[in-house]
Design a protein around this motif. Structure first.
Motif, PDB file in Angstrom:
ATOM      1  N   PRO A 115       9.132  -9.372   0.317  1.00  0.00           N
ATOM      2  CA  PRO A 115       8.656  -9.303  -1.069  1.00  0.00           C
ATOM      3  C   PRO A 115       8.638  -7.849  -1.530  1.00  0.00           C
ATOM      4  O   PRO A 115       8.306  -6.957  -0.755  1.00  0.00           O
ATOM      5  CB  PRO A 115       7.232  -9.861  -0.964  1.00  0.00           C
ATOM      6  N   CYS A 116       9.000  -7.614  -2.774  1.00  0.00           N
ATOM      7  CA  CYS A 116       8.970  -6.231  -3.255  1.00  0.00           C
ATOM      8  C   CYS A 116       8.823  -6.170  -4.768  1.00  0.00           C
ATOM      9  O   CYS A 116       9.046  -7.142  -5.473  1.00  0.00           O
ATOM     10  CB  CYS A 116      10.199  -5.457  -2.791  1.00  0.00           C
ATOM     11  N   THR A 117       8.450  -4.987  -5.213  1.00  0.00           N
ATOM     12  CA  THR A 117       8.471  -4.686  -6.635  1.00  0.00           C
ATOM     13  C   THR A 117       9.790  -3.962  -6.920  1.00  0.00           C
ATOM     14  O   THR A 117      10.471  -3.525  -5.997  1.00  0.00           O
ATOM     15  CB  THR A 117       7.283  -3.783  -7.032  1.00  0.00           C
ATOM     16  N   TYR A 118      10.136  -3.855  -8.185  1.00  0.00           N
ATOM     17  CA  TYR A 118      11.404  -3.219  -8.525  1.00  0.00           C
ATOM     18  C   TYR A 118      11.435  -1.755  -8.087  1.00  0.00           C
ATOM     19  O   TYR A 118      12.392  -1.295  -7.485  1.00  0.00           O
ATOM     20  CB  TYR A 118      11.679  -3.337 -10.026  1.00  0.00           C
ATOM     21  N   ALA A 119      10.372  -1.022  -8.363  1.00  0.00           N
ATOM     22  CA  ALA A 119      10.326   0.408  -8.026  1.00  0.00           C
ATOM     23  C   ALA A 119       9.362   0.639  -6.862  1.00  0.00           C
ATOM     24  O   ALA A 119       8.408  -0.104  -6.685  1.00  0.00           O
ATOM     25  CB  ALA A 119       9.889   1.223  -9.241  1.00  0.00           C
ATOM     26  N   PRO A 120       9.617   1.667  -6.068  1.00  0.00           N
ATOM     27  CA  PRO A 120       8.689   1.984  -4.977  1.00  0.00           C
ATOM     28  C   PRO A 120       7.380   2.564  -5.507  1.00  0.00           C
ATOM     29  O   PRO A 120       7.294   2.995  -6.659  1.00  0.00           O
ATOM     30  CB  PRO A 120       9.452   3.014  -4.149  1.00  0.00           C
ATOM     31  N   GLY A 121       6.367   2.533  -4.619  1.00  0.00           N
ATOM     32  CA  GLY A 121       5.095   3.157  -4.953  1.00  0.00           C
ATOM     33  C   GLY A 121       4.189   2.323  -5.835  1.00  0.00           C
ATOM     34  O   GLY A 121       3.175   2.822  -6.312  1.00  0.00           O
ATOM     35  N   ASP A 180       0.864  -1.179   0.000  1.00  0.00           N
ATOM     36  CA  ASP A 180       0.000   0.000   0.000  1.00  0.00           C
ATOM     37  C   ASP A 180       0.906   1.236   0.000  1.00  0.00           C
ATOM     38  O   ASP A 180       2.131   1.111  -0.115  1.00  0.00           O
ATOM     39  CB  ASP A 180      -0.978  -0.019   1.186  1.00  0.00           C
ATOM     40  N   ALA A 181       0.323   2.389   0.159  1.00  0.00           N
ATOM     41  CA  ALA A 181       1.096   3.635   0.081  1.00  0.00           C
ATOM     42  C   ALA A 181       2.219   3.671   1.116  1.00  0.00           C
ATOM     43  O   ALA A 181       3.279   4.246   0.872  1.00  0.00           O
ATOM     44  CB  ALA A 181       0.173   4.835   0.261  1.00  0.00           C
ATOM     45  N   ALA A 182       2.012   3.032   2.260  1.00  0.00           N
ATOM     46  CA  ALA A 182       3.029   3.053   3.320  1.00  0.00           C
ATOM     47  C   ALA A 182       4.063   1.944   3.183  1.00  0.00           C
ATOM     48  O   ALA A 182       5.161   2.048   3.736  1.00  0.00           O
ATOM     49  CB  ALA A 182       2.350   2.938   4.688  1.00  0.00           C
ATOM     50  N   THR A 183       3.730   0.856   2.432  1.00  0.00           N
ATOM     51  CA  THR A 183       4.628  -0.302   2.414  1.00  0.00           C
ATOM     52  C   THR A 183       5.183  -0.661   1.038  1.00  0.00           C
ATOM     53  O   THR A 183       5.851  -1.678   0.904  1.00  0.00           O
ATOM     54  CB  THR A 183       3.904  -1.543   2.982  1.00  0.00           C
ATOM     55  N   ALA A 184       4.943   0.133   0.034  1.00  0.00           N
ATOM     56  CA  ALA A 184       5.447  -0.154  -1.315  1.00  0.00           C
ATOM     57  C   ALA A 184       6.827   0.476  -1.471  1.00  0.00           C
ATOM     58  O   ALA A 184       6.984   1.526  -2.092  1.00  0.00           O
ATOM     59  CB  ALA A 184       4.471   0.365  -2.369  1.00  0.00           C
TER      60      ALA A 184
END
Length: 181
Positions: free
Chosen positions: A155-161, A53-57
């Motif tokens: 877990p993450c995506t390459y870019a934030p947000g 979400d906005a706080a955890t991306a």
């Protein structure tokens, strides 16, 4: 009787119509050709849903915000192979999707059972490549140490947000627990 395609693996799952019914059974297979019937070892699999979400991306470790990504604590009891997967259910990767939506996983050794870990690159046990796919998987041979048997999965995506729902799953023939922290 059924006819199966040769040289094709099949999975036979004995079951009953009554949930929770435990009973002995015998599986008999007849074949006019050579075949191999092998039992799978018992394995455990846990899948937990999460979301950026906005706080955890936070994006990947190239960004100062990567420590904001959701975290999961994997606690193991014995040395073994653990399959860690990150997927975005219901999504299909298309050619026109931006590459900053690519998925990746970091696995860090935790300093204690609470999952407390300084999010530092030097504690990284494994990381996947960021790929333009809807699932990334890493098979790890993990072993508990004297200090801890806990690992933090990030877990993450390459870019934030990049806001999205996801699933983190772990499968192993060894006992383990998996919780969001």
């Amino acid at each position: 009787f059924i006819t199966l395609v040769p040289e094709t693996p099949y999975l036979v799952v004995p079951s009953s119509s009554a949930p929770g019914l435990v009973a002995p059974f015998q599986l008999t297979v007849y074949s006019s050709t050579d075949m191999v019937l092998a039992a799978f070892r018992d394995s455990q699999s846990i899948a937990l849903a999460g979301a950026w979400d906005a706080a955890t991306a936070g994006g990947c470790d190239l960004y100062d915000t990567w420590n904001k990504n959701p975290k999961f604590i994997l606690t193991i009891q014995e040395k073994g192979v653990y399959r860690v997967a990150l997927s975005r259910p219901g999504k299909t990767w298309t050619r026109n999707m931006p590459l900053d939506h690519m998925l990746g996983i970091y696995v860090l050794r935790s300093e204690n059972a609470s999952g407390a870990v300084a999010i530092e690159k030097k504690l990284t046990v494994a990381e996947t490549a960021f790929l333009p796919m809807t699932e990334v998987v890493e098979e790890l041979e993990l072993m508990p140490t004297d200090d801890t048997a806990c690992f933090v999965i990030i877990p993450c995506t390459y870019a934030p947000g990049k806001l999205a729902e996801f699933l983190v799953s772990v499968t192993s023939e060894c006992p383990f627990t998996l919780e969001e922290i």
